[in-house]
Design an enzyme around this catalytic site. Structure first.
Site, PDB file in Angstrom:
ATOM      1  N   CYS A   1     -27.036  24.871  -0.641  1.00 41.58           N
ATOM      2  CA  CYS A   1     -26.033  25.786  -0.086  1.00 41.58           C
ATOM      3  C   CYS A   1     -26.105  27.184  -0.701  1.00 41.58           C
ATOM      4  O   CYS A   1     -25.448  28.110  -0.222  1.00 41.58           O
ATOM      5  CB  CYS A   1     -24.636  25.205  -0.264  1.00 41.58           C
ATOM      6  SG  CYS A   1     -24.474  23.588   0.491  1.00 41.58           S
TER       7      CYS A   1
ATOM      8  N   HIS B   1     -19.531  30.703   0.468  1.00 38.59           N
ATOM      9  CA  HIS B   1     -20.097  29.527   1.147  1.00 38.59           C
ATOM     10  C   HIS B   1     -18.936  28.704   1.688  1.00 38.59           C
ATOM     11  O   HIS B   1     -17.959  28.434   0.975  1.00 38.59           O
ATOM     12  CB  HIS B   1     -20.942  28.741   0.140  1.00 38.59           C
ATOM     13  CG  HIS B   1     -21.230  27.350   0.582  1.00 38.59           C
ATOM     14  ND1 HIS B   1     -21.712  27.064   1.838  1.00 38.59           N
ATOM     15  CD2 HIS B   1     -21.089  26.146  -0.045  1.00 38.59           C
ATOM     16  CE1 HIS B   1     -21.852  25.762   1.953  1.00 38.59           C
ATOM     17  NE2 HIS B   1     -21.488  25.184   0.831  1.00 38.59           N
TER      18      HIS B   1
ATOM     19  N   ASN C   1     -19.106  22.588   6.905  1.00 38.42           N
ATOM     20  CA  ASN C   1     -19.983  23.122   5.868  1.00 38.42           C
ATOM     21  C   ASN C   1     -21.415  23.152   6.423  1.00 38.42           C
ATOM     22  O   ASN C   1     -22.066  22.117   6.526  1.00 38.42           O
ATOM     23  CB  ASN C   1     -19.885  22.214   4.633  1.00 38.42           C
ATOM     24  CG  ASN C   1     -20.826  22.641   3.515  1.00 38.42           C
ATOM     25  OD1 ASN C   1     -21.725  23.446   3.724  1.00 38.42           O
ATOM     26  ND2 ASN C   1     -20.615  22.086   2.342  1.00 38.42           N
TER      27      ASN C   1
HETATM   28  O1  UT7 Z   1     -21.551  22.535  -0.361  1.00 39.72           O
HETATM   29  C1  UT7 Z   1     -20.898  21.765  -1.326  1.00 39.72           C
HETATM   30  C2  UT7 Z   1     -20.597  20.422  -0.711  1.00 39.72           C
HETATM   31  N1  UT7 Z   1     -19.598  19.623  -1.314  1.00 39.72           N
HETATM   32  C3  UT7 Z   1     -18.265  19.872  -1.306  1.00 39.72           C
HETATM   33  O2  UT7 Z   1     -17.773  20.867  -0.857  1.00 39.72           O
HETATM   34  C4  UT7 Z   1     -17.378  18.789  -1.825  1.00 39.72           C
HETATM   35  C5  UT7 Z   1     -16.385  19.230  -2.859  1.00 39.72           C
HETATM   36  N2  UT7 Z   1     -15.364  18.192  -3.016  1.00 39.72           N
HETATM   37  C6  UT7 Z   1     -14.259  18.174  -2.274  1.00 39.72           C
HETATM   38  O3  UT7 Z   1     -14.017  19.080  -1.520  1.00 39.72           O
HETATM   39  C7  UT7 Z   1     -13.337  17.004  -2.384  1.00 39.72           C
HETATM   40  O4  UT7 Z   1     -13.681  16.235  -3.524  1.00 39.72           O
HETATM   41  C8  UT7 Z   1     -13.372  16.113  -1.105  1.00 39.72           C
HETATM   42  C9  UT7 Z   1     -12.781  16.862   0.105  1.00 39.72           C
HETATM   43  C10 UT7 Z   1     -14.775  15.648  -0.780  1.00 39.72           C
HETATM   44  C11 UT7 Z   1     -12.512  14.868  -1.343  1.00 39.72           C
HETATM   45  O5  UT7 Z   1     -11.182  15.253  -1.650  1.00 39.72           O
HETATM   46  P1  UT7 Z   1     -10.403  14.595  -2.847  1.00 39.72           P
HETATM   47  O6  UT7 Z   1      -9.028  15.131  -2.827  1.00 39.72           O
HETATM   48  O7  UT7 Z   1     -11.231  14.780  -4.090  1.00 39.72           O
HETATM   49  O8  UT7 Z   1     -10.366  13.073  -2.390  1.00 39.72           O
HETATM   50  P2  UT7 Z   1     -10.774  11.797  -3.243  1.00 39.72           P
HETATM   51  O9  UT7 Z   1     -12.266  11.664  -3.300  1.00 39.72           O
HETATM   52  O10 UT7 Z   1     -10.007  11.783  -4.529  1.00 39.72           O
HETATM   53  O11 UT7 Z   1     -10.211  10.635  -2.341  1.00 39.72           O
HETATM   54  C12 UT7 Z   1      -8.802  10.458  -2.159  1.00 39.72           C
HETATM   55  C13 UT7 Z   1      -8.607   9.305  -1.202  1.00 39.72           C
HETATM   56  C14 UT7 Z   1      -9.432   8.076  -1.537  1.00 39.72           C
HETATM   57  O12 UT7 Z   1      -8.694   6.930  -1.203  1.00 39.72           O
HETATM   58  P3  UT7 Z   1      -7.946   6.097  -2.353  1.00 39.72           P
HETATM   59  O13 UT7 Z   1      -9.013   5.639  -3.302  1.00 39.72           O
HETATM   60  O14 UT7 Z   1      -6.976   7.053  -2.983  1.00 39.72           O
HETATM   61  O15 UT7 Z   1      -7.305   4.982  -1.594  1.00 39.72           O
HETATM   62  C15 UT7 Z   1     -10.603   8.174  -0.594  1.00 39.72           C
HETATM   63  O16 UT7 Z   1     -11.180   6.922  -0.290  1.00 39.72           O
HETATM   64  O17 UT7 Z   1      -9.021   9.726   0.109  1.00 39.72           O
HETATM   65  C16 UT7 Z   1      -9.943   8.752   0.625  1.00 39.72           C
HETATM   66  N3  UT7 Z   1     -10.857   9.432   1.518  1.00 39.72           N
HETATM   67  C17 UT7 Z   1     -10.621   9.582   2.827  1.00 39.72           C
HETATM   68  N4  UT7 Z   1      -9.590   9.188   3.589  1.00 39.72           N
HETATM   69  C18 UT7 Z   1      -9.639   9.493   4.899  1.00 39.72           C
HETATM   70  C19 UT7 Z   1     -12.037  10.019   1.214  1.00 39.72           C
HETATM   71  N5  UT7 Z   1     -12.581  10.554   2.328  1.00 39.72           N
HETATM   72  C20 UT7 Z   1     -11.715  10.276   3.334  1.00 39.72           C
HETATM   73  C21 UT7 Z   1     -11.719  10.567   4.714  1.00 39.72           C
HETATM   74  N6  UT7 Z   1     -10.657  10.169   5.447  1.00 39.72           N
HETATM   75  N7  UT7 Z   1     -12.723  11.243   5.319  1.00 39.72           N
END
Ligand code: UT7
Length: 339
Positions: free
Chosen positions: A118, A258, A288
């Site tokens: 990216c 980005h 993204n």
């Molecule tokens: O170019 C760079 C590319 N990468 C990025 O930009 C990623 C950077 N990271 C982030 O933006 C965030 O970490 C994410 C948006 C990917 C995830 O957000 P988060 O607030 O860190 O969520 P999390 O991983 O802590 O997950 C929270 C909950 C989990 O469920 P439990 O364990 O609390 O029951 C996940 O399983 O959200 C769940 N979850 C979803 N639920 C519905 C994860 N993805 C999804 C989804 N839909 N798509």
């Protein structure tokens, strides 16, 4: 300090291209356990584009390149070098840059790819700027293209909702009026954190030596680590790049980050104490798009007359590698498409 003996550089053109196929959040909810509310509130993304049929990374890149050449009002024969910043090329070789060079008829240009995920477009601008400032080349086409939809695990809700396919391009040129618009470019890498965001490529050893297993070549991401990395390293890079140009955050008109995620963009904005209208974003429409996201966002803002002539912009990229970097530029490009 700016060395007065260097050749002045400007961005003469910008272009973009995205595939026609639109995938909305509700569509993804049909194949994994997710919903529009989760995706919109955690990321800001509402829909993204994906390649289909005969579309390839190169075909997207070619369309973005043609758009940027039209914007600049220059012909493909004038290009001295084609750089393609991509981390998911159609082939291991030939390079995507060579295929784009052939497709647009840039027969006078050398061509090579850069792999910086990216941050690829910022790395590309860095290389282009240095080739021109040193007097090696006069006109460099930098294309950024990634087609994440082919490298996602479409059963993994934590990654498949985030990315979209797209291409962007810049024409970087020796400045005709002697004014340098490239005030600084600052690029960085930390390979020790490479495992946090990875698409492994599995070749196969000779079957006479050992049996081969089928392994998936898909995005592996530690979302939390990438989030923490982005919100701490990127503001520092922006301030550093401004400082290299003997400027401060108060001089900045617009930040074009980005387009990874609205929460990351918002955290960077808050750390730098910028106003919301100083930060350019359109990730709700495209997700993204990796290396392509900066020109896609900037061109959208230009088309909507949000960027006045001579604005000071910071373009910042971050992603796998891990890599990150910022280009501070004065935007004076004239849109030849509209003249
Ligand atoms: O170019 C760079 C590319 N990468 C990025 O930009 C990623 C950077 N990271 C982030 O933006 C965030 O970490 C994410 C948006 C990917 C995830 O957000 P988060 O607030 O860190 O969520 P999390 O991983 O802590 O997950 C929270 C909950 C989990 O469920 P439990 O364990 O609390 O029951 C996940 O399983 O959200 C769940 N979850 C979803 N639920 C519905 C994860 N993805 C999804 C989804 N839909 N798509």
């Amino acid at each position: 300090m700016i060395n007065e003996n260097l050749v002045p550089v400007t961005i003469a053109g910008i272009g973009m291209y995205v595939p026609e196929t639109v995938i909305k959040n509700e569509d993804i909810a049909k194949i994994v356990d997710t919903n529009d509310d989760w995706i919109s509130s955690r990321t800001g993304i509402q829909e993204r584009r994906v390649v289909s049929g005969n579309e390839t990374a190169v075909s997207l890149g070619v369309n973005a390149a043609k758009d940027a050449l039209a914007y600049a009002g220059i012909s493909s024969e004038q290009i001295d070098l084609v750089i393609c910043a991509t981390s998911m090329p159609d082939n291991l070789y030939p390079s995507s840059a060579c295929e784009i060079q052939a497709a647009i008829g840039a027969q006078n240009a050398a061509a090579f790819d850069i792999s910086a995920a990216c941050s690829g477009l910022i790395y590309g601008l860095f290389v282009a700027k240095n080739f021109i400032m040193s007097g090696t080349y006069e006109t460099v086409l930098v294309v950024g293209v990634d087609v994440h939809s082919r490298f996602l695990d479409w059963t993994d809700r934590t990654t498949c909702v985030l990315f979209g396919d797209g291409a962007g391009a810049f024409v970087v040129k020796k400045s005709d009026d002697g004014i340098n618009d490239f005030l600084s470019v600052d690029i960085h890498a930390d390979g020790t954190k490479g495992k946090e965001l990875k698409i492994p490529l599995y070749g196969k050893n000779c079957p006479l030596v050992e049996p081969n297993d089928e392994k998936k070549q898909i995005v592996n991401m530690n979302g939390k680590e990438i989030y923490k990395f982005a919100v701490s390293y990127v503001p520092e890079s922006i301030l550093n790049s401004l400082s290299l140009a003997e400027l401060t955050i108060d001089d900045l008109d617009f930040l074009v980050p980005h387009q990874a995620n609205m929460r990351i963009i918002s955290a960077i904005k808050d750390r730098l104490k910028l106003n919301t209208d100083q930060v350019i974003s359109n990730l709700e429409k495209y997700g993204n798009t990796s290396t392509a996201s900066i020109p896609i966002a900037l061109l959208d803002a230009l088309d909507n007359n949000r960027i006045p002539d001579s604005s000071l912009l910071a373009l910042c990229g971050f992603g796998a590698g891990l890599t990150w970097g910022t280009a501070v530029i004065r935007w004076r490009a004239k849109d030849q498409r509209k003249l």
